[in-house]
Write an enzyme that holds these catalytic residues in place. Structure first.
Site, PDB file in Angstrom:
ATOM      1  N   ARG A  37      -4.220   0.844  11.599  1.00 42.06           N
ATOM      2  CA  ARG A  37      -2.822   0.391  11.804  1.00 42.06           C
ATOM      3  C   ARG A  37      -1.860   1.324  11.052  1.00 42.06           C
ATOM      4  NH1 ARG A  37       1.511  -1.106   8.097  1.00 42.06           N
ATOM      5  NH2 ARG A  37       2.815  -2.655   9.088  1.00 42.06           N
ATOM      6  N   VAL A  38      -0.830   1.734  11.745  1.00 40.03           N
ATOM      7  CA  VAL A  38       0.182   2.581  11.133  1.00 40.03           C
ATOM      8  C   VAL A  38       1.500   1.809  11.130  1.00 40.03           C
ATOM      9  CG1 VAL A  38       1.521   4.700  11.426  1.00 40.03           C
ATOM     10  CG2 VAL A  38      -0.948   4.724  11.811  1.00 40.03           C
ATOM     11  N   GLY A  39       2.152   1.783   9.998  1.00 43.44           N
ATOM     12  CA  GLY A  39       3.420   1.067   9.892  1.00 43.44           C
ATOM     13  C   GLY A  39       4.602   1.959  10.216  1.00 43.44           C
ATOM     14  N   ASP A  40       5.757   1.569   9.699  1.00 38.17           N
ATOM     15  CA  ASP A  40       6.976   2.334   9.959  1.00 38.17           C
ATOM     16  C   ASP A  40       7.125   3.543   9.041  1.00 38.17           C
ATOM     17  OD1 ASP A  40       7.213   0.584   7.794  1.00 38.17           O
ATOM     18  OD2 ASP A  40       9.365   0.322   8.034  1.00 38.17           O
ATOM     19  N   THR A  83       6.107  -0.602  -0.626  1.00 41.53           N
ATOM     20  CA  THR A  83       6.284   0.795  -0.243  1.00 41.53           C
ATOM     21  C   THR A  83       7.294   1.355  -1.226  1.00 41.53           C
ATOM     22  OG1 THR A  83       5.985   0.337   2.120  1.00 41.53           O
ATOM     23  CG2 THR A  83       7.323   2.261   1.585  1.00 41.53           C
ATOM     24  N   THR A 102      11.571  -0.519   3.547  1.00 36.76           N
ATOM     25  CA  THR A 102      10.324  -1.154   3.116  1.00 36.76           C
ATOM     26  C   THR A 102      10.295  -2.537   3.761  1.00 36.76           C
ATOM     27  OG1 THR A 102      11.328  -2.161   1.151  1.00 36.76           O
ATOM     28  CG2 THR A 102      10.382   0.028   0.866  1.00 36.76           C
ATOM     29  N   GLY A 103       9.103  -3.111   3.849  1.00 39.86           N
ATOM     30  CA  GLY A 103       8.988  -4.443   4.444  1.00 39.86           C
ATOM     31  C   GLY A 103       8.225  -4.388   5.754  1.00 39.86           C
ATOM     32  N   GLY A 142       6.909  -3.419   8.733  1.00 37.45           N
ATOM     33  CA  GLY A 142       7.076  -2.203   9.503  1.00 37.45           C
ATOM     34  C   GLY A 142       7.165  -2.439  10.996  1.00 37.45           C
TER      35      GLY A 142
HETATM   36  N1  ASP Z   1       6.792  -0.913   5.649  1.00 36.83           N
HETATM   37  C1  ASP Z   1       5.425  -0.830   5.239  1.00 36.83           C
HETATM   38  C2  ASP Z   1       4.545  -1.005   6.430  1.00 36.83           C
HETATM   39  O1  ASP Z   1       4.857  -1.812   7.291  1.00 36.83           O
HETATM   40  C3  ASP Z   1       4.989  -1.808   4.240  1.00 36.83           C
HETATM   41  C4  ASP Z   1       6.016  -2.340   3.322  1.00 36.83           C
HETATM   42  O2  ASP Z   1       6.986  -1.713   3.031  1.00 36.83           O
HETATM   43  O3  ASP Z   1       5.860  -3.451   2.845  1.00 36.83           O
HETATM   44  O4  ASP Z   1       3.501  -0.416   6.448  1.00 36.83           O
END
Ligand code: ASP
Length: 366
Positions: free
Chosen positions: A245-248, A217, A268-269, A271
């Site tokens: 699917r919706v992330g953070d 991200t 990021t990471g 979510g």
């Molecule tokens: N945070 C993002 C999500 O979960 C993906 C990411 O940053 O790796 O969609």
């Protein structure tokens, strides 16, 4: 509570008071924001590790006195349009059906406004559409077909965002999913099974692990010379996710939060871990109590670690087995980033963009 602290982890976090203190009465007792250290620099732009160019672009615009949100959006547009970054925009890894679905949010401090889109398909710059949601509708979050329709109404072309490189990776993942379906993984060149020729260049498939769930991200936040603050987060989300699917990233308070009186934070990471604690909001609230941005990010990491109890998500030593990053800056131009383990983020305080080490709780091999 399953995880344990390393001595190093305690040292790393040593400057920060215990979570209980900041999560409890100290928070309630200190409603006014104050900056306890004034080492900051303005203007300032920070981002996730993939934002060297994005921060440079945003800084150039801040120095030209452009709006803070326009600056960070122009910065991340570079990454959204770069097919080489497979975690954002065009060229992003698709969902389990092979469709690229993007999420993005923006927050504009001076007007105390925000907007977001989720699961939008076919639009290269979801961050620009998030700004349209903020400025041209009375809504904050629009998803799926509705988000694409809004983009089309505002003149955005609908394009194929799935590059050959991303499609090949999706195919490799799909083919290696199970030996009980009819998808046959590549065995050898010319085996007559119609698979990919493994000797051919499928586009930097070299380091690709079809079993790994790729995250990625870009989050980018800035404060200008006057102390106005904005932020943006944009992503293709978790690779091979279940459609819809919706992330953070598009959730205000989770993947991004801005308060023009205090600061900005983004992530990021994984979510899902962030969504359960609304951690960008939490980081900004910690800063409101006077925490330095780095300490606020570390406090958030400890909160997530404490809430992670599902054995599926834990290493043998009880620490989380996933990655999650936070990046934060305050109104004075102080900044920081944190992860569970060593990581990097990008800073631009007026010269060239540079990587800096994030704060962390545990060593990489621990
Ligand atoms: N945070 C993002 C999500 O979960 C993906 C990411 O940053 O790796 O969609």
């Amino acid at each position: 509570m399953g995880f344990r602290w390393s001595r190093r982890g305690i040292l790393q976090a040593g400057a920060t008071a215990s979570l209980g203190v900041f999560g409890g009465k100290h928070v309630l007792a200190s409603p006014a924001f104050h900056i306890n250290r004034s080492q900051g620099t303005r203007p300032l732009v920070i981002s996730s590790g993939n934002g060297l160019e994005a921060c440079a672009k945003a800084m150039e615009m801040l120095q030209a006195d452009e709006d803070t949100l326009d600056a960070v959006i122009a910065g991340v547009n570079i990454v959204e349009e770069d097919p080489g970054d497979m975690s954002v925009g065009y060229g992003g890894l698709p969902n389990e059906s092979g469709t690229v679905q993007l999420d993005s949010s923006v927050m504009h401090g001076p007007t105390r406004n925000g907007g977001a889109v989720a699961s939008i398909e076919g639009i290269k710059n979801p961050s620009k559409v998030a700004k349209i949601v903020m400025e041209r509708t009375d809504h904050v979050l629009i998803v799926g077909q509705g988000a694409q329709d809004l983009a089309k109404a505002h003149g955005f072309p609908v394009e194929n965002l799935l590059t050959d490189r991303a499609r090949e990776r999706w195919l490799q993942w799909r083919e290696n999913m199970s030996d009980r379906d009819d998808w046959l993984p590549v065995q050898r060149a010319g085996d007559g099974r119609g698979g990919l020729d493994p000797t051919a260049d499928h586009g930097a498939a070299d380091e690709f692990d079809p079993f790994f769930r790729y995250h990625g991200t870009i989050n980018c936040n800035c404060v200008n010379a006057d102390g106005d603050i904005s932020g943006v987060t944009t992503t293709s989300g978790l690779s091979w996710k279940i459609p819809g699917r919706v992330g953070d990233s598009p959730i205000l308070g989770a993947g991004l939060y801005v308060d023009n009186d205090v600061g900005a934070a983004g992530s990021t990471g994984r979510g899902e871990a962030n969504l359960l604690d609304c951690c960008s909001f939490l980081a900004v609230e910690f800063m409101r109590q006077g925490m330095h941005p780095k300490d606020a990010c570390l406090a958030v990491m400890r909160r997530v670690a404490a809430k992670t109890v599902d054995p599926r998500l834990l290493r043998e030593d009880g620490t989380p087995n996933f990655s999650l990053n936070f990046y934060a800056l305050n109104k004075a131009g102080e900044y920081g980033g944190a992860n569970f383990r060593p990581s990097r983020f990008v800073v631009n305080d007026g010269g060239e963009s540079r990587h800096e080490d994030s704060a962390y709780l545990w060593e990489r091999d621990q």
